[in-house]
Each structure stands twice: as structure tokens, then as C-alpha cells.
Motif scaffolding. Structure first.
Motif, PDB file in Angstrom:
ATOM      1  N   LEU A   1       1.110   4.179  -2.641  1.00 58.27           N
ATOM      2  CA  LEU A   1       0.948   5.371  -2.578  1.00 58.27           C
ATOM      3  C   LEU A   1       2.116   6.372  -2.982  1.00 58.27           C
ATOM      4  O   LEU A   1       1.738   7.384  -3.693  1.00 58.27           O
TER       5      LEU A   1
ATOM      6  N   THR B   1       2.119   9.388  -5.809  1.00 57.07           N
ATOM      7  CA  THR B   1       2.160  10.798  -5.321  1.00 57.07           C
ATOM      8  C   THR B   1       3.600  11.315  -5.925  1.00 57.07           C
ATOM      9  O   THR B   1       3.540  12.692  -6.381  1.00 57.07           O
TER      10      THR B   1
ATOM     11  N   VAL C   1      -1.287  10.409   3.665  1.00 59.13           N
ATOM     12  CA  VAL C   1      -2.564  10.313   3.053  1.00 59.13           C
ATOM     13  C   VAL C   1      -3.225  11.554   3.021  1.00 59.13           C
ATOM     14  O   VAL C   1      -3.647  12.223   4.329  1.00 59.13           O
TER      15      VAL C   1
ATOM     16  N   GLU D   1       0.686  -1.244   0.139  1.00 55.69           N
ATOM     17  CA  GLU D   1       0.061  -0.020  -0.049  1.00 55.69           C
ATOM     18  C   GLU D   1       0.880   1.178   0.046  1.00 55.69           C
ATOM     19  O   GLU D   1       0.728   2.266  -0.685  1.00 55.69           O
ATOM     20  N   GLN D   2       1.774   1.188   0.856  1.00 57.22           N
ATOM     21  CA  GLN D   2       2.799   2.335   0.943  1.00 57.22           C
ATOM     22  C   GLN D   2       3.484   2.696  -0.293  1.00 57.22           C
ATOM     23  O   GLN D   2       3.652   3.824  -0.968  1.00 57.22           O
TER      24      GLN D   2
END
Length: 160
Positions: free
Chosen positions: A65, A69, A111, A61-62
Motif C-alpha cells: 500500500l 501510494t 486506506v 500489505e502495508q
């Protein structure tokens, strides 16, 4: 699978993420700028490269993300590159590069809150429509002078 062990040498990004030193590649080269003849002989510019796609420091997930980003700062391999030539010392430039890498990754892992959609207030809508009506009337009848009330509203519309 994220690492936060204090015994693992590397760059600490947050309480849960530490980039292992083995994943970071350093390269030193000659730097421009002030320093006289010293600049021509020493390699003080530091280039730090870290591959976010292959890193073991991030969970799935990191990683997703971070890639979403920082996509503009990553190259085609998914590597993040930080270049520093701020000081005349290679050691200081290396420390600054590590700090910048940690800051970029930390910022990329934040987030963001979703924006709440709001509608304009009733007074704002009325003001906009009143101004619109006034402008419409003025352009449709250019030969007559606007009434004093319309003149006041017209000034209000121009100032916004």
C-alpha cells in the motif's frame, strides 16, 4: 511483523507502526538562508532517508500500500527522503524531519474509500438537453430572433 513496542526507539507512525531508529539514516549539511556567518560554519540542514522496501516495520500489505501510494516520492531503491532546513538548530530540524516522515508514512498507509459512482439527476439531464436544443436551434436559424421563452432558457444555459 509490525512493531508497536514503546521500548523500541524510533519514529512512531501509528499505533501499529513504529519505524526503528536503526532503519533511518540522518545526514547533516550546511543550510542556506538567514543566520549570518553562523550559517557558513554549522551543519543545520538535515536529510533523513528511510528505505520502505527493506523496512521491518511494515507488513507485506502495508508495504504494498505504501509503495503504491508514495511511488512518486520514492527513489529507485524505494527510499523516502525528507529534507528540512527550517530552523537554525540541527536538533529541531531533525525532530521536524522525523515528524514529516511519520506524517508521510501515516498518510501513505491510509486506506481510501472507493468512490461511489452516481448518475446525474433527472432535472440536470433535462436542463442540459433543453440548453443543447436551444443552442442547436439558435445556430441553425441565425436570421430569426428566438422567442421569449427560448431567450429565457438561453440565459439560463449561459449562466451555468
Amino acid at each position: 511483523m509490525s512493531r508497536s513496542d514503546s521500548d523500541v526507539p524510533g519514529v512512531r507512525v501509528s499505533a501499529t507502526v513504529t519505524i526503528p531508529a536503526g532503519e533511518i539514516e540522518f545526514r547533516a549539511s550546511r543550510s542556506g538562508g538567514p543566520g549570518g556567518q553562523h550559517v557558513n560554519t554549522s551543519s543545520t540542514r538535515v536529510e533523513l532517508t528511510w528505505n520502505a522496501v527493506r523496512s521491518t516495520a511494515l507488513t507485506g500489505e502495508q508495504r504494498a500500500l505504501l509503495l503504491a501510494t508514495l511511488h512518486a516520492k520514492l527513489d529507485t531503491d524505494g527510499s523516502l527522503r525528507v529534507v528540512v532546513s527550517d530552523t537554525r538548530s540541527q536538533q529541531q530540524n531533525r525532530a521536524i524531519a522525523e515528524e514529516r516522515l511519520a506524517a508521510m508514512v501515516h498518510h501513505g498507509l491510509l486506506v481510501r474509500k472507493a468512490r461511489k459512482k452516481t448518475k446525474p439527476g433527472r432535472a440536470a439531464v433535462e436542463r442540459r438537453t433543453r440548453c443543447s436544443r436551444t443552442r442547436s436551434r439558435a445556430s441553425s436559424t441565425p436570421t430569426t430572433r428566438p422567442r421569449s421563452e427560448e431567450r429565457r432558457v438561453g440565459k439560463e444555459c449561459r449562466s451555468r
